[in-house]
Design a protein around this motif. Structure first.
Motif, short mmCIF file in Angstrom:
data_model
loop_
_atom_site.label_atom_id
_atom_site.label_comp_id
_atom_site.label_asym_id
_atom_site.label_seq_id
_atom_site.Cartn_x
_atom_site.Cartn_y
_atom_site.Cartn_z
N UNK A 158 0.84 -1.19 0.00
CA UNK A 158 0.00 0.00 0.00
C UNK A 158 0.88 1.24 0.00
N UNK A 159 0.31 2.36 -0.51
CA UNK A 159 1.07 3.61 -0.47
C UNK A 159 0.87 4.30 0.88
N UNK A 160 1.36 5.51 0.99
CA UNK A 160 1.30 6.22 2.27
C UNK A 160 -0.11 6.61 2.67
N UNK A 161 -1.04 6.59 1.72
CA UNK A 161 -2.45 6.87 2.01
C UNK A 161 -3.26 5.57 2.09
N UNK A 162 -2.56 4.46 2.22
CA UNK A 162 -3.18 3.13 2.34
C UNK A 162 -3.93 2.71 1.07
N UNK A 163 -3.47 3.21 -0.07
CA UNK A 163 -4.06 2.81 -1.34
C UNK A 163 -3.18 1.74 -2.00
N UNK A 164 -3.78 0.84 -2.79
CA UNK A 164 -3.02 -0.25 -3.41
C UNK A 164 -1.93 0.26 -4.35
N UNK A 165 -0.81 -0.45 -4.35
CA UNK A 165 0.31 -0.15 -5.25
C UNK A 165 0.65 -1.39 -6.07
N UNK A 166 0.99 -1.18 -7.32
CA UNK A 166 1.26 -2.28 -8.24
C UNK A 166 2.46 -3.11 -7.80
N UNK A 167 2.32 -4.43 -7.93
CA UNK A 167 3.46 -5.34 -7.71
C UNK A 167 3.82 -6.03 -9.02
N UNK A 174 -4.36 -2.24 -8.79
CA UNK A 174 -5.28 -3.10 -8.06
C UNK A 174 -4.68 -4.48 -7.82
N UNK A 175 -3.70 -4.87 -8.63
CA UNK A 175 -2.97 -6.13 -8.39
C UNK A 175 -1.79 -5.81 -7.47
N UNK A 176 -2.07 -5.75 -6.17
CA UNK A 176 -1.08 -5.25 -5.21
C UNK A 176 -0.65 -6.31 -4.20
#
Length: 673
Positions: A158-167, A174-176
């Motif tokens: 997750x990013x600093x705002x708790x949103x999904x980050x790509x892996x 959304x594929x995090x």
């Protein structure tokens, strides 16, 4: 792995109630999603295949059951939520450990390239909410006391705002989630193991590619944008407790077992600096967790208003610090009261037991009062499963998934499907019956005297700790029929059981004293799988009253967080119940006979056992570090054990993997002659 090209898993949510048959399901150490009457290995992945999911069914007795419970003000319920490899399940469990209601829903898996497996944390949470609402529908909210989560040890970014980050390289945020079984970080795990850092002593001497440090290093080296934006890295079980409470605390289970944290010293700064992840140290481990709770401990102030609405549960009810899914399964079975079952572990400490959670892969959980370092077996981990006890965790990377792969990839599979459908049985029930038809007067295990499987199709987790190992089948003929398919199926199950025996004997050689196996998960529904494990290990197998023991384990966490039980141990005894005991059939063990002269060289799992459980000679890859066990040849009384055995059979040979492969090929050629 039978996924659609887009990576989605077909099917709809399923709701089931006693006394319907339990569903199977694909997952790490647990059931797969398969035919309603089947069992993992009877259709799935940590257990069965991904078939369509049954529509919701309601039993008339359900309403009367709830009414009966509602009249008893003492009845309290707990919700267990379990995230597996390909589905999410929830159960409503009472204080006696009875699963009152159960629901399941598939989740998506993406496989963008070989050995890369990804999921979406948003998709997983949505499924958690859906199944939980189903199992608590119609229940008095005042009777629901606590919630417990368990999940696969997958990595959530997750990013600093708790949103999904790509892996992924495609930048799909959304594929995090990097799944536990993802093997993309091979070079990173080699780098980590080359450091020989002291933290590796607590993972059997070598870190697994399934753990989190190599995955983190892979992201830093390959996805620079995601790495720079990342604010939080969660193990999936901890992500779920954060979603429920808003508290970023981590479970001692996850950080100890998969992140190199220790219960006495915490994080080791020198390790992270040595592998190039010193940035995690600089931020005081905020990204990976600097607040750690024991499993079952209450998290924050319970369910937040938002999470309560999404889950269909009362605001503020207790949420427990989570467990990895296999550990929840262990919690659900290993502490059960065994009095009156004539088991060797009766009146013995819990350290005489091993919990085996078997599904997509299998995990072997053994506890001890003092730390035991077992080469090639994860741990010892203090209080990672049972508070106050050390845990060792062995495992096989592909079991239910392997069975499914072998069976569904065979040319006779369409014939099997057709005949199983005509008989209204699952494909694995039909295969078991077919083996009974062709065995004639011999025990079924003897059918594979000339057929051998090396089961490490997805590498070896324990105790060889070699992810480069590959699978092999030796003894094939030109037959393309159902008989051959049934035999390969049997040989695969035997190979898995031999792998379990290898793990158990390695643990025993290091100091464990194990006399009883406790099985749960999808594969435990397969009577052939259970009997082969009893016969080959020579130990009785205990099956739980509730097949869904992982959900019971998750519910135990919620029960402890609610304060209704004084300890995890108390809840384990009261909520874990024995169902059936399967004894080893010693009459089926080969005595006084040998297989073909080539057979002992074809396939021996570590300690060198043939498919019927007879000790032969040991072939061990060079990387093996476990103590080598003296071979014992079983012969009729008075017969010279060395008579009729070649020099090759009378010594233990250490070989490289390449040499082992060459030897197998030569052996196969001998059989062909």
């Amino acid at each position: 792995m039978p996924l659609s090209p887009g990576g989605t898993v077909p099917g709809r949510s399923r709701l089931s109630f006693p006394p319907l048959p339990f569903s199977s399901r694909r997952r790490r150490g647990r059931p797969g999603k398969g035919e309603p009457s089947g069992f993992p290995g009877s259709g799935g992945f940590q257990g069965t295949s991904l078939l369509g999911v049954c529509a919701a069914r309601v039993v008339s007795g359900w309403t009367s059951l709830l009414r009966m419970h509602s009249k008893k003000t003492a009845v309290r319920y707990y919700v267990g939520i379990d995230v597996g490899s390909a589905s999410v399940r929830a159960a409503l469990v009472d204080g006696c450990g009875t699963v009152v209601a159960h629901a399941e829903q598939p989740i998506q898996i993406w496989e963008p390239q070989p050995d890369h497996y990804e999921q979406s944390s948003a998709d997983i949470w949505a499924a958690c909410c859906s199944v939980t609402k189903k199992v608590v529908c119609g229940v008095d909210a005042a009777q629901i006391r606590g919630v417990g989560f368990d999940a696969t040890c997958s990595l959530v970014v997750l990013d600093k705002q708790f949103q999904p980050l790509a892996v992924n390289c495609e930048g799909q945020n959304h594929r995090n989630v990097i799944m536990w079984m993802d093997h993309r970080a091979v070079s990173q795990v080699e780098l980590i193991n080359a450091t020989q850092h002291r933290v590796l002593n607590y993972v059997g001497g070598a870190m697994s590619v399934e753990m989190q440090p190599p995955k983190l290093l892979w992201i830093k080296e390959n996805l620079q944008e995601s790495w720079e934006k990342a604010g939080y890295f969660f193990d999936l079980p901890d992500f779920l407790s954060w979603k429920a409470t808003g508290v970023t605390a981590r479970s001692l289970c996850t950080v100890v077992c998969k992140w190199t944290y220790t219960s006495d010293k915490g994080w080791d700064d020198s390790f992270w600096k040595m592998i190039g992840l010193e940035c995690l140290v600089k931020d005081k481990y905020e990204k990976i967790g600097n607040h750690v709770l024991s499993p079952g401990e209450a998290v924050g102030k319970g369910l937040t208003p938002e999470a309560a609405k999404e889950l269909g549960l009362p605001e503020g009810i207790a949420v427990a610090a989570s467990l990895i899914d296999a550990h929840a399964g262990g919690l659900g079975v290993i502490g059960a009261d065994v009095k009156g079952h004539n088991l060797p572990c009766e009146n013995q400490p819990i350290t005489s037991r091993v919990a085996m959670i078997c599904g997509t892969s299998s995990c072997h959980m053994g506890v001890s009062e003092k730390p035991i370092f077992v080469p090639g077996v994860w741990g010892p981990y203090f209080s990672a499963m049972v508070p106050g006890l050390w845990l060792n965790e062995g495992g096989q990377s592909a079991t239910g998934k392997l069975i499914d792969h072998v069976v569904r990839g065979h040319v006779a599979f369409p014939e099997l499907q057709s005949k199983a459908a005509a008989s209204a049985h699952s494909i694995y029930t039909y295969l078991n019956s077919h083996l009974d038809l062709i065995k004639k007067s011999l025990p079924v295990g003897f059918l594979t005297v000339d057929l051998h499987v090396w089961p490490d199709f997805h590498g070896n987790r324990s105790p060889l700790t070699d992810l480069t190992l590959k699978g092999m089948v030796v003894g094939l003929t030109l037959s393309r029929g159902l008989d051959e398919l049934a035999l390969i199926y049997l040989a695969t199950i035997q190979a898995i059981a031999l792998g379990t025996r290898h793990i158990l004997e390695t643990m025993q050689a290091a100091g464990h004293d194990i006399n009883t196996l406790f099985l749960c998960g999808g594969l435990s529904k397969n009577p052939l799988f259970v009997q082969m494990h009893a016969d080959i290990t020579g130990k009785p197998v205990v099956l739980s009253r509730e097949v869904e023991s992982v959900l019971v384990g998750a519910a135990i966490l919620g029960a402890c967080a609610s304060g209704d039980f004084a300890s995890i141990q108390e809840a384990m005894v009261k909520m874990g119940k024995i169902g059936r005991v399967v004894q080893p059939n010693h009459e089926h063990k080969r005595r006084g006979t040998t297989m073909s002269s080539a057979a002992p060289s074809i396939l021996q799992r570590g300690p060198g056992f043939t498919s019927d459980g007879e000790d032969k000679h040991m072939v061990v890859p060079k990387k093996q570090t476990a103590p080598l066990r003296k071979k014992i040849h079983e012969t009729p009384q008075g017969e010279d054990s060395s008579q009729g055995k070649s020099q090759e059979q009378q010594h233990v040979t250490q070989m490289t993997h390449e040499q082992v492969c060459r030897k197998r090929v030569c052996a196969a050629q001998k059989i062909g002659k």
